[in-house]
Scaffold this motif. Structure first.
Motif, PDB file in Angstrom:
ATOM      1  N   ALA A   1       0.843  -1.195   0.000  1.00  0.00           N
ATOM      2  CA  ALA A   1       0.000   0.000   0.000  1.00  0.00           C
ATOM      3  C   ALA A   1       0.876   1.242   0.000  1.00  0.00           C
ATOM      4  O   ALA A   1       1.966   1.250   0.581  1.00  0.00           O
ATOM      5  CB  ALA A   1      -0.912   0.003   1.215  1.00  0.00           C
ATOM      6  N   TYR A   2       0.410   2.281  -0.656  1.00  0.00           N
ATOM      7  CA  TYR A   2       1.167   3.530  -0.752  1.00  0.00           C
ATOM      8  C   TYR A   2       0.227   4.701  -0.547  1.00  0.00           C
ATOM      9  O   TYR A   2      -0.812   4.798  -1.199  1.00  0.00           O
ATOM     10  CB  TYR A   2       1.838   3.641  -2.128  1.00  0.00           C
ATOM     11  CG  TYR A   2       2.572   4.943  -2.333  1.00  0.00           C
ATOM     12  CD1 TYR A   2       3.828   5.148  -1.787  1.00  0.00           C
ATOM     13  CD2 TYR A   2       2.006   5.972  -3.077  1.00  0.00           C
ATOM     14  CE1 TYR A   2       4.502   6.335  -1.977  1.00  0.00           C
ATOM     15  CE2 TYR A   2       2.673   7.166  -3.276  1.00  0.00           C
ATOM     16  CZ  TYR A   2       3.927   7.341  -2.721  1.00  0.00           C
ATOM     17  OH  TYR A   2       4.588   8.527  -2.908  1.00  0.00           O
ATOM     18  N   VAL A   3       0.594   5.578   0.374  1.00  0.00           N
ATOM     19  CA  VAL A   3      -0.131   6.828   0.583  1.00  0.00           C
ATOM     20  C   VAL A   3       0.879   7.941   0.354  1.00  0.00           C
ATOM     21  O   VAL A   3       1.851   8.067   1.101  1.00  0.00           O
ATOM     22  CB  VAL A   3      -0.725   6.934   1.999  1.00  0.00           C
ATOM     23  CG1 VAL A   3      -1.414   8.277   2.189  1.00  0.00           C
ATOM     24  CG2 VAL A   3      -1.690   5.791   2.254  1.00  0.00           C
ATOM     25  N   GLY A   4       0.673   8.706  -0.713  1.00  0.00           N
ATOM     26  CA  GLY A   4       1.588   9.790  -1.046  1.00  0.00           C
ATOM     27  C   GLY A   4       1.016  11.130  -0.640  1.00  0.00           C
ATOM     28  O   GLY A   4      -0.146  11.423  -0.917  1.00  0.00           O
ATOM     29  N   MET A   5       1.816  11.917   0.054  1.00  0.00           N
ATOM     30  CA  MET A   5       1.434  13.273   0.446  1.00  0.00           C
ATOM     31  C   MET A   5       2.136  14.233  -0.513  1.00  0.00           C
ATOM     32  O   MET A   5       3.364  14.352  -0.476  1.00  0.00           O
ATOM     33  CB  MET A   5       1.870  13.558   1.877  1.00  0.00           C
ATOM     34  CG  MET A   5       1.370  12.535   2.855  1.00  0.00           C
ATOM     35  SD  MET A   5      -0.311  12.811   3.258  1.00  0.00           S
ATOM     36  CE  MET A   5      -0.185  12.911   5.010  1.00  0.00           C
ATOM     37  N   LEU A   6       1.374  14.870  -1.365  1.00  0.00           N
ATOM     38  CA  LEU A   6       1.933  15.777  -2.365  1.00  0.00           C
ATOM     39  C   LEU A   6       1.594  17.218  -2.010  1.00  0.00           C
ATOM     40  O   LEU A   6       0.461  17.515  -1.654  1.00  0.00           O
ATOM     41  CB  LEU A   6       1.351  15.456  -3.741  1.00  0.00           C
ATOM     42  CG  LEU A   6       1.507  14.026  -4.227  1.00  0.00           C
ATOM     43  CD1 LEU A   6       0.633  13.780  -5.442  1.00  0.00           C
ATOM     44  CD2 LEU A   6       2.951  13.764  -4.559  1.00  0.00           C
ATOM     45  N   GLN A   7       2.566  18.089  -2.129  1.00  0.00           N
ATOM     46  CA  GLN A   7       2.299  19.503  -1.951  1.00  0.00           C
ATOM     47  C   GLN A   7       1.842  20.077  -3.284  1.00  0.00           C
ATOM     48  O   GLN A   7       2.383  19.735  -4.335  1.00  0.00           O
ATOM     49  CB  GLN A   7       3.544  20.228  -1.468  1.00  0.00           C
ATOM     50  CG  GLN A   7       3.986  19.800  -0.089  1.00  0.00           C
ATOM     51  CD  GLN A   7       5.193  20.574   0.378  1.00  0.00           C
ATOM     52  OE1 GLN A   7       5.684  21.465  -0.295  1.00  0.00           O
ATOM     53  NE2 GLN A   7       5.683  20.226   1.550  1.00  0.00           N
ATOM     54  N   GLU A   8       0.853  20.946  -3.245  1.00  0.00           N
ATOM     55  CA  GLU A   8       0.344  21.551  -4.472  1.00  0.00           C
ATOM     56  C   GLU A   8       1.462  22.227  -5.254  1.00  0.00           C
ATOM     57  O   GLU A   8       1.511  22.147  -6.489  1.00  0.00           O
ATOM     58  CB  GLU A   8      -0.758  22.557  -4.158  1.00  0.00           C
ATOM     59  CG  GLU A   8      -1.368  23.165  -5.406  1.00  0.00           C
ATOM     60  CD  GLU A   8      -2.476  24.152  -5.115  1.00  0.00           C
ATOM     61  OE1 GLU A   8      -2.920  24.788  -6.076  1.00  0.00           O
ATOM     62  OE2 GLU A   8      -2.888  24.289  -3.951  1.00  0.00           O
ATOM     63  N   ALA A   9       2.381  22.862  -4.569  1.00  0.00           N
ATOM     64  CA  ALA A   9       3.492  23.542  -5.249  1.00  0.00           C
ATOM     65  C   ALA A   9       4.317  22.556  -6.077  1.00  0.00           C
ATOM     66  O   ALA A   9       4.791  22.902  -7.169  1.00  0.00           O
ATOM     67  CB  ALA A   9       4.374  24.246  -4.227  1.00  0.00           C
ATOM     68  N   ALA A  10       4.468  21.331  -5.586  1.00  0.00           N
ATOM     69  CA  ALA A  10       5.232  20.324  -6.330  1.00  0.00           C
ATOM     70  C   ALA A  10       4.541  19.967  -7.638  1.00  0.00           C
ATOM     71  O   ALA A  10       5.202  19.686  -8.641  1.00  0.00           O
ATOM     72  CB  ALA A  10       5.423  19.073  -5.475  1.00  0.00           C
TER      73      ALA A  10
END
Length: 98
Positions: free
Chosen positions: A58-67
């Motif tokens: 399982a993978y939960v990715g936290m992405l910043q909008e700026a990225a």
């Protein structure tokens, strides 16, 4: 972490496309030698394989909008990165949070 077991807590670039990774690695200062860029991309793609097969992790990715707004490699690479994230988010064991 064994295949099929739990979530990774921190994994920079864990869901990125190879074109995006190449653009990011080529933008480093000081510049990386071509063989180092190739090795880093190969390593990143190999790590992503844990999300494939019969027992994907399982993978939960936290992405910043700026990225998501950064355009390493230009518009074509940025679009490819967004399409890649969309495609991977459709897997039942993958979650991207913005």
């Amino acid at each position: 972490m064994p295949r099929g077991g739990g979530c990774r807590r921190r994994w920079p670039g864990g869901a990125g496309s190879s074109d995006h990774a190449q653009a990011v690695f080529k933008a480093t200062l000081p510049p990386l030698p071509e063989h180092e860029v190739a090795l880093r991309i190969a390593h990143r793609l190999e790590r992503q394989r844990i999300h494939e097969g019969d027992t994907p992790t399982a993978y939960v990715g936290m992405l910043q909008e700026a990225a998501l707004r950064m355009q390493f490699g230009g518009r074509k690479v940025a679009r490819g990165q967004l399409e890649h994230l969309l495609a991977t988010s459709e897997r039942p064991h993958v979650t991207h949070q913005l």
